[in-house]
Design an enzyme around this catalytic site. Structure first.
Site, PDB file in Angstrom:
ATOM      1  N   LYS A  21     -33.054   4.554  41.037  1.00  0.00           N
ATOM      2  CA  LYS A  21     -33.059   5.859  41.709  1.00  0.00           C
ATOM      3  C   LYS A  21     -31.847   6.697  41.288  1.00  0.00           C
ATOM      4  O   LYS A  21     -31.989   7.874  40.941  1.00  0.00           O
ATOM      5  CB  LYS A  21     -33.071   5.629  43.229  1.00  0.00           C
ATOM      6  N   GLY A  92     -29.890  12.265  50.120  1.00  0.00           N
ATOM      7  CA  GLY A  92     -28.464  12.591  50.099  1.00  0.00           C
ATOM      8  C   GLY A  92     -27.979  12.802  48.682  1.00  0.00           C
ATOM      9  O   GLY A  92     -27.133  13.664  48.412  1.00  0.00           O
ATOM     10  N   ASP A 312     -25.803  -0.282  49.310  1.00  0.00           N
ATOM     11  CA  ASP A 312     -27.201  -0.161  49.741  1.00  0.00           C
ATOM     12  C   ASP A 312     -27.854  -1.518  50.017  1.00  0.00           C
ATOM     13  O   ASP A 312     -28.973  -1.574  50.539  1.00  0.00           O
ATOM     14  CB  ASP A 312     -28.013   0.597  48.674  1.00  0.00           C
TER      15      ASP A 312
HETATM   16  C1  S3P Z   1     -25.698   6.958  45.386  1.00  0.00           C
HETATM   17  C2  S3P Z   1     -24.484   6.625  45.910  1.00  0.00           C
HETATM   18  C3  S3P Z   1     -24.300   5.874  47.154  1.00  0.00           C
HETATM   19  C4  S3P Z   1     -25.594   5.202  47.603  1.00  0.00           C
HETATM   20  C5  S3P Z   1     -26.791   6.083  47.461  1.00  0.00           C
HETATM   21  C6  S3P Z   1     -26.964   6.557  46.036  1.00  0.00           C
HETATM   22  C7  S3P Z   1     -25.749   7.713  44.134  1.00  0.00           C
HETATM   23  O1  S3P Z   1     -23.876   6.784  48.157  1.00  0.00           O
HETATM   24  O2  S3P Z   1     -25.491   4.745  48.927  1.00  0.00           O
HETATM   25  O3  S3P Z   1     -27.976   5.386  47.852  1.00  0.00           O
HETATM   26  O4  S3P Z   1     -26.804   7.745  43.464  1.00  0.00           O
HETATM   27  O5  S3P Z   1     -24.714   8.296  43.759  1.00  0.00           O
HETATM   28  P1  S3P Z   1     -22.315   7.186  48.341  1.00  0.00           P
HETATM   29  O6  S3P Z   1     -21.854   7.779  47.086  1.00  0.00           O
HETATM   30  O7  S3P Z   1     -22.318   8.168  49.457  1.00  0.00           O
HETATM   31  O8  S3P Z   1     -21.618   5.915  48.702  1.00  0.00           O
END
Ligand code: S3P
Length: 427
Positions: A21, A92, A312
């Site tokens: 992802k 996010g 995760d």
């Molecule tokens: C991600 C970073 C992580 C992770 C999210 C995906 C990314 O979050 O938990 O599922 O692709 O950069 P954080 O950067 O907020 O720790």
């Protein structure tokens, strides 16, 4: 959609998990702002990644989905002003990474999200991007948020108190548009897919320990990218094979980037029988076929130092801890409170329902492992969080009675065919 799953005799087979992802988001973003045609093979067509694809289409980028590949006609660093708000859904990563790109545009844009994303903190990207010269309007630092792009962003040296790949990526992407050098440093190294991919696209980027520096870019060069399988998706199948007696499972083509392999390291310390075969490199990312066999487990504590490398995977690690011999303490994981759900409270409440002895801490859990005390069946809630749903689905495979999971279709966020793949290995 709710789903009901029951105990199985063993997990066996050879599977592949969907594409990563994080890497898919980054491949779409950098291909869209490169000059010319990029091809992204084996991308992840999950809900989260589709939000990023739609965002760039809205800004004039031609993205075709063609038999498992994306063909992206990058239009260079400057995008078109979107005619409506950019909807990041549950993602996010879309919201935070896009903020870095939108900060450097010659227009104002609006980012919105679903109910869960609208509760998640955006101050972490608003703060550094404001220092770089972009403007933001966001009530209490939450979505919906207006981003006032600026053509004269300035490079900053940003020392983040948290280790966050999303914040790092937003700052580095904005750094492509900023005069001078932009740098970002963090306490422990978070996933480094952005750094690797920025270098591949021709950005002037330097990594020194936990510090990354980037210079303003004139242009990015299009690339052909093949995305590795997602270790975060593989973790649920690794756990299933470790927990169900007599299991042996091969998971092919899994990314094993050292900034993402904390789960493997910790489950091996628990006594897991896991081997890597056919270790190779795909577009700068290390990949392996993972062979995992049923293993009796013993408790192994995790703390803030390793958390960024397995952020995760903590929900599924907590399930393994509940079946291990001894007490496991998980600390330094406060971030879990602001993921797709409050994962600390979600895990503690649902694990209690199925008979696990678990104590909720502000930043983690204390879990009393007991392989003899069976997981109970019943009805549990995913809180519409994909990783909570998949953790509970694995718990069902060793439960005494059937376990029903509410809103189980949220797996579409990262693993659209999760239940189908699971079915093929359950015997
Ligand atoms: C991600 C970073 C992580 C992770 C999210 C995906 C990314 O979050 O938990 O599922 O692709 O950069 P954080 O950067 O907020 O720790």
């Amino acid at each position: 959609m709710d789903i009901t799953l029951s105990r199985v005799n063993r997990i066996e087979g050879i599977i592949e998990v969907p594409a990563d992802k994080s890497i898919t988001h980054r491949a779409v973003i950098l291909s869209s702002i490169a000059e010319g045609m990029s091809v992204v093979k084996n991308y992840l067509p999950s809900d989260d990644c589709l939000r990023t694809i739609e965002a760039f289409r809205l800004m004039g980028v031609d993205i075709k989905q063609d038999s498992g590949s994306l063909i992206i006609e990058g239009r260079g660093l400057s995008l078109n002003k979107p005619k409506r708000a950019i909807y990041a859904g549950n993602s996010g990563t879309t919201a935070r990474l896009m903020s870095g790109i939108l900060a450097g545009q010659n227009f104002e844009s609006i980012l919105t999200g679903d109910e869960s994303l609208s509760k998640r903190p955006m101050e972490r990207v608003i703060k550094p991007l404001t220092m770089m010269g972009a403007g933001f309007e966001a009530k209490d630092f939450h979505l919906p948020m207006t981003i006032i792009g600026a053509l004269n962003l300035r490079g900053i040296h940003y020392k983040s108190a948290k280790s966050s790949a999303q914040v790092k990526s937003a700052v580095l992407f904005a750094g492509l548009y900023a005069n001078g050098i932009t740098s970002y440093s963090e306490p422990f190294k978070s996933r480094d897919h952005s750094e690797k991919m920025l270098r591949a696209f021709g950005a002037d980027i330097e990594v020194a320990g936990n510090k990354v520096s980037i210079s303003k870019a004139k242009k990015l060069n299009p690339q052909n990218i093949t995305v590795a399988g997602d270790i975060s998706s593989a973790a649920f199948f690794i756990a299933a094979a470790l927990l169900v007696p007599d299991s042996c499972l091969t998971i092919k083509n899994v990314g094993i980037n050292p900034t993402r392999d904390g789960f493997i390291e910790c489950v091996k310390k628990m006594g897991a029988d896991i081997t890597f075969e056919n270790v190779r490199d795909i577009c700068g990312e290390p990949v392996a076929d993972i062979i995992v066999r049923y293993s009796p487990l013993k408790a192994f504590n995790i703390d803030s130092k390793i958390v960024p490398r397995m952020i995760d995977e903590i929900p599924i690690y907590a399930l393994l801890a509940s079946r291990a011999e001894g007490t496991t303490k998980i600390t330094g994981a406060l971030e879990l409170r602001v993921k797709e759900s409050d994962r600390i409270s979600a895990i503690a409440s649902q694990f209690k329902k199925i008979g696990v002895e678990i104590e909720e801490l502000e930043d983690g859990f204390i879990i009393c492992g007991n392989s003899k005390r069976e997981i109970q069946g019943g009805i549990v809630d995913s809180f519409s969080d994909h990783r909570i749903a998949m953790t509970l689905a694995v718990a069902a495979l060793i439960a005494k009675d059937a376990l029903s999971i509410k809103d189980a279709s949220c797996v579409n966020i990262s693993f659209p065919n999760f239940y189908e793949v699971l079915k093929t290995v359950c015997h």
